[in-house]
Motif scaffolding. Structure first.
Motif, mmCIF file in Angstrom:
data_model
loop_
_atom_site.group_PDB
_atom_site.id
_atom_site.type_symbol
_atom_site.label_atom_id
_atom_site.label_comp_id
_atom_site.label_asym_id
_atom_site.label_seq_id
_atom_site.Cartn_x
_atom_site.Cartn_y
_atom_site.Cartn_z
ATOM 1 N N VAL A 4 -11.754 -4.291 -0.515
ATOM 2 C CA VAL A 4 -10.396 -3.885 -0.166
ATOM 3 C C VAL A 4 -10.076 -2.595 -0.909
ATOM 4 O O VAL A 4 -10.290 -2.501 -2.121
ATOM 5 N N VAL A 5 -9.579 -1.604 -0.193
ATOM 6 C CA VAL A 5 -9.132 -0.358 -0.821
ATOM 7 C C VAL A 5 -7.610 -0.363 -0.868
ATOM 8 O O VAL A 5 -6.946 -0.522 0.161
ATOM 9 N N ILE A 6 -7.078 -0.209 -2.075
ATOM 10 C CA ILE A 6 -5.632 -0.142 -2.286
ATOM 11 C C ILE A 6 -5.271 1.315 -2.561
ATOM 12 O O ILE A 6 -5.850 1.951 -3.445
ATOM 13 N N ASP A 7 -4.312 1.817 -1.818
ATOM 14 C CA ASP A 7 -3.948 3.234 -1.878
ATOM 15 C C ASP A 7 -2.515 3.415 -2.387
ATOM 16 O O ASP A 7 -1.560 3.276 -1.616
ATOM 17 N N ARG A 23 10.503 8.183 -9.543
ATOM 18 C CA ARG A 23 9.620 8.828 -8.580
ATOM 19 C C ARG A 23 8.793 7.790 -7.828
ATOM 20 O O ARG A 23 8.287 6.835 -8.425
ATOM 21 N N GLU A 24 8.657 8.028 -6.548
ATOM 22 C CA GLU A 24 7.885 7.111 -5.710
ATOM 23 C C GLU A 24 6.481 6.908 -6.252
ATOM 24 O O GLU A 24 5.963 5.785 -6.271
ATOM 25 N N LYS A 25 5.833 7.977 -6.692
ATOM 26 C CA LYS A 25 4.437 7.887 -7.127
ATOM 27 C C LYS A 25 4.248 6.898 -8.268
ATOM 28 O O LYS A 25 3.180 6.286 -8.397
ATOM 29 N N ASP A 26 5.259 6.730 -9.115
ATOM 30 C CA ASP A 26 5.148 5.799 -10.241
ATOM 31 C C ASP A 26 5.260 4.351 -9.770
ATOM 32 O O ASP A 26 4.496 3.482 -10.202
ATOM 33 N N PHE A 27 6.202 4.099 -8.875
ATOM 34 C CA PHE A 27 6.368 2.744 -8.359
ATOM 35 C C PHE A 27 5.156 2.312 -7.533
ATOM 36 O O PHE A 27 4.716 1.162 -7.613
ATOM 37 N N THR A 28 4.617 3.228 -6.729
ATOM 38 C CA THR A 28 3.477 2.842 -5.887
ATOM 39 C C THR A 28 2.271 2.461 -6.736
ATOM 40 O O THR A 28 1.541 1.519 -6.404
ATOM 41 N N LEU A 29 2.069 3.166 -7.842
ATOM 42 C CA LEU A 29 0.940 2.841 -8.718
ATOM 43 C C LEU A 29 1.154 1.491 -9.392
ATOM 44 O O LEU A 29 0.223 0.679 -9.490
ATOM 45 N N GLN A 30 2.378 1.222 -9.835
ATOM 46 C CA GLN A 30 2.675 -0.067 -10.461
ATOM 47 C C GLN A 30 2.391 -1.219 -9.500
ATOM 48 O O GLN A 30 1.757 -2.218 -9.867
ATOM 49 N N ILE A 31 2.877 -1.086 -8.273
ATOM 50 C CA ILE A 31 2.689 -2.153 -7.284
ATOM 51 C C ILE A 31 1.211 -2.317 -6.955
ATOM 52 O O ILE A 31 0.689 -3.439 -6.899
ATOM 53 N N ALA A 32 0.515 -1.199 -6.746
ATOM 54 C CA ALA A 32 -0.909 -1.250 -6.396
ATOM 55 C C ALA A 32 -1.720 -1.941 -7.484
ATOM 56 O O ALA A 32 -2.646 -2.714 -7.195
ATOM 57 N N GLN A 33 -1.392 -1.679 -8.735
ATOM 58 C CA GLN A 33 -2.106 -2.321 -9.842
ATOM 59 C C GLN A 33 -1.891 -3.831 -9.834
ATOM 60 O O GLN A 33 -2.816 -4.600 -10.122
ATOM 61 N N LYS A 34 -0.684 -4.263 -9.489
ATOM 62 C CA LYS A 34 -0.406 -5.703 -9.407
ATOM 63 C C LYS A 34 -1.196 -6.342 -8.269
ATOM 64 O O LYS A 34 -1.708 -7.457 -8.409
ATOM 65 N N VAL A 35 -1.288 -5.634 -7.141
ATOM 66 C CA VAL A 35 -2.072 -6.146 -6.010
ATOM 67 C C VAL A 35 -3.536 -6.284 -6.414
ATOM 68 O O VAL A 35 -4.173 -7.324 -6.191
ATOM 69 N N VAL A 45 -13.745 -10.945 -4.401
ATOM 70 C CA VAL A 45 -13.499 -9.731 -3.634
ATOM 71 C C VAL A 45 -13.740 -8.517 -4.524
ATOM 72 O O VAL A 45 -13.589 -8.596 -5.751
ATOM 73 N N SER A 46 -14.132 -7.415 -3.920
ATOM 74 C CA SER A 46 -14.210 -6.139 -4.629
ATOM 75 C C SER A 46 -12.980 -5.325 -4.252
ATOM 76 O O SER A 46 -12.556 -5.330 -3.092
ATOM 77 N N VAL A 47 -12.417 -4.639 -5.230
ATOM 78 C CA VAL A 47 -11.224 -3.832 -4.983
ATOM 79 C C VAL A 47 -11.455 -2.423 -5.508
ATOM 80 O O VAL A 47 -11.921 -2.236 -6.633
ATOM 81 N N MET A 48 -11.129 -1.446 -4.693
ATOM 82 C CA MET A 48 -11.212 -0.041 -5.083
ATOM 83 C C MET A 48 -9.836 0.577 -4.872
ATOM 84 O O MET A 48 -9.149 0.259 -3.900
ATOM 85 N N ALA A 70 -17.307 1.955 3.243
ATOM 86 C CA ALA A 70 -17.340 0.891 4.255
ATOM 87 C C ALA A 70 -16.422 -0.270 3.879
ATOM 88 O O ALA A 70 -16.825 -1.442 3.890
ATOM 89 N N ALA A 71 -15.192 0.068 3.534
ATOM 90 C CA ALA A 71 -14.224 -0.965 3.151
ATOM 91 C C ALA A 71 -13.943 -1.902 4.318
ATOM 92 O O ALA A 71 -14.069 -1.535 5.487
ATOM 93 N N ASP A 72 -13.547 -3.114 3.979
ATOM 94 C CA ASP A 72 -13.188 -4.099 4.999
ATOM 95 C C ASP A 72 -11.699 -4.056 5.328
ATOM 96 O O ASP A 72 -11.291 -4.496 6.408
ATOM 97 N N TYR A 73 -10.904 -3.542 4.384
ATOM 98 C CA TYR A 73 -9.464 -3.448 4.637
ATOM 99 C C TYR A 73 -8.879 -2.347 3.767
ATOM 100 O O TYR A 73 -9.345 -2.096 2.652
ATOM 101 N N PHE A 74 -7.842 -1.689 4.297
ATOM 102 C CA PHE A 74 -7.176 -0.584 3.606
ATOM 103 C C PHE A 74 -5.681 -0.859 3.585
ATOM 104 O O PHE A 74 -5.081 -1.149 4.627
#
Length: 262
Positions: A4-7, A23-35, A45-48, A70-74
């Protein structure tokens, strides 16, 4: 094993939407790290991540990372702006696979089940758009707009650590359901209030804890061929709760207490 690739949207010189000092960029990183953390802690699972710090990443680089590996989900994480309120999900508005459609259904429902009634978040619906990251990825992809940074009520939720935790876990759970990931054996933060070779000493410690209204139990374990009796004063999925119990036990002048994650 599925990848799974988290963006986390934006980053570096691209702040995304801004509201005051937020700033949006800070919140998106916080949420992505939790995911990411939720998926890695609970599933095979592997996560990138397309970025793990405040760096500038182009849209094409983000999709290249997913395609070349070749991620399975983005899953792309964003914060909305424009004076609205609520949460919404997007997939590509062109031809998509049935897996993409089903995954959006599952992730959207899972997230709204977690944050809708609990936090009073409006469901803005499942949508489709011609966003680069859902168009150019060669695997099922979704883009999530997580509340509005320029609406005070939504911003207050984004500033709430408990909300970010619940949101990240819900997104992770939705992805896990959509990909039918196999779950790891559950692990817990166990508060060990002493480990003894002598069972009677363990029973004395257990009785002392019980007299101070801390429920405990004795667990027999083998370590390097030796038998030990651990006095367990709680087992928690939340590290924060385990640390609170640890502090509670230490107040009873018990110094040999520690947390074991297993």
């Amino acid at each position: 094993m599925s990848l799974v690739v988290i963006d986390p949207g934006h980053g570096g010189s691209d702040s995304g939407a801004v509201s005051g000092s937020y700033r949006e960029k800070d919140f998106t990183l916080q949420i992505a790290q939790k995911v990411r953390d939720y998926l890695l802690n609970h599933y095979h699972v592997s996560v990138m991540m397309t970025r793990t710090s405040d760096t500038t990443i182009s849209l094409s680089k983000r999709t290249d990372i997913a395609n070349q590996n070749a991620a399975d989900y983005f899953c792309s994480i964003h914060i909305n702006a424009g004076g609205g309120t609520g949460w919404e999900s997007y997939i590509y508005n062109g031809t998509v696979s049935s897996i993409t459609l089903k995954a959006q259904d599952i992730i959207h429902a899972t997230v709204m089940d977690a944050i809708g009634s609990k936090y009073g978040v409006r469901d803005r619906g499942q949508k489709r758009a011609n966003f680069h990251v859902v168009r150019e990825t060669r695997m099922p992809a979704i883009l999530l707009e997580n509340l509005f940074i320029d609406t005070s009520r939504d911003l207050n939720l984004l500033r709430n650590n408990s909300f970010i935790q619940d949101l990240g876990q819900a997104i992770g759970l939705g992805i896990a359901k959509a990909l039918n990931l196999s779950k790891k054996d559950a692990k817990y933060y166990k508060v060990i209030a002493g480990s003894f070779r002598n069972l009677s000493n363990a029973r004395d410690r257990e009785a002392y804890l019980e007299s101070n209204k801390i429920q405990s139990l004795i667990v027999q374990v083998e370590v390097d061929g030796q038998t030990y009796y651990r006095v367990q004063a709680g087992a928690f999925q939340s590290k924060q709760n385990a640390e609170a119990r640890l502090a509670e036990v230490k107040k009873l002048t018990i110094s040999d207490v520690y947390i074991l994650y297993e």
